[in-house]
Design a protein around this motif. Structure first.
Motif: not given
Length: 261
Positions: A233-236, A250-257
């Protein structure tokens, strides 16, 4: 390369019931495996409930193309970790054939997500199986119907999800009918449920039943091999999007997390 197949058997009734032992002195699992091995396209081995990890280790399943499952008396004894291991391999592309009372097995219910319940009667009555999908690969070489003189009755309603295909419908001497050959796809894996196979009758010695099992293994086999990426389930990242986009809000995840599971 031959289709690498494991025939899994609970192997309890053969040890405890004299009638079953007289019909299947080497166990139902061995009878089924021997029938499959008569076809040069299949290489079948066996595994049983009593073996360590029920004979279904990570390494062995990784080298398995199709798993055939028969259980009845002690579904609950199958370790949940093994059930999850098998489910994972089905999602990755391993084929699964579930036979007769395996409808209540943990693995079948896990993959169906429903109670998988039905009506039943143990009276040795005649079962006529109608081939309602004659062009299906599982029905190859069969006539429009075939008869088993003595079988346990299974009757509708069969509480499973709507199948991908219905290949057989059974009629029983007592009047009930049952969808006795059903297919599904879960992830990359093909699943075939085949109803006949009560242990006190010689069903797995029947040539037509054996033909269906051979056809079923060949149909369930996925020649594309393991699709391990199905679990990913990759974070693109924004800069990897197929079309140029601007990051907004805003977002919950950092890049690549990794995402939450």
């Amino acid at each position: 390369m031959a289709i690498r197949t494991i025939v899994w058997g609970e192997n309890i009734h053969e040890q405890t019931n004299e009638i079953v032992r007289s019909i299947y002195p080497n166990g139902m699992h061995n009878t089924i495996a021997e029938a499959l091995n008569r076809d040069p396209a299949i290489r079948a081995t066996t595994a049983t409930l009593q073996e360590p990890e029920h004979g279904l280790t990570e390494a062995r399943l990784a080298e398995t193309d199709v798993l055939v499952w028969w259980g009845h008396k002690d579904h609950g004894a199958v370790d949940d970790a093994v059930v999850e291991r098998v489910a994972r391999r089905v999602w990755e592309g391993m084929g699964l054939l579930v036979l007769h009372s395996g409808h209540f097995s943990k693995i079948f219910k896990r993959l169906m997500g429903t109670p998988c319940a039905l009506k039943w009667r143990e009276a040795g009555e005649r079962e006529r199986l109608w081939v309602i999908n004659p062009r299906h690969p599982i029905a190859e070489g069969l006539g429009e119907n075939f008869v088993l003189e003595n079988e346990e009755m299974y009757g509708e309603q069969f509480s499973v999800p709507e199948p991908l295909e219905t290949v057989f419908i059974s009629w029983f001497a007592g009047g009930e009918v049952f969808r006795s050959g059903l297919t599904w796809r879960r992830g990359a894996g093909n699943i075939f449920y085949f109803r006949p196979g009560h242990e006190t009758y010689p069903t797995y010695h029947d040539a037509t039943v054996q033909k269906v099992l051979v056809n079923g293994v060949k149909w369930a086999f996925n020649p594309q091999g393991t699709y391990a990426a199905i679990h990913d389930a990759p974070n693109v990242p924004v800069d990897k999007a197929l079309e140029p986009i601007e990051e907004r809000g805003p977002k919950l995840h950092e890049a690549g997390e990794a995402g939450y599971r």
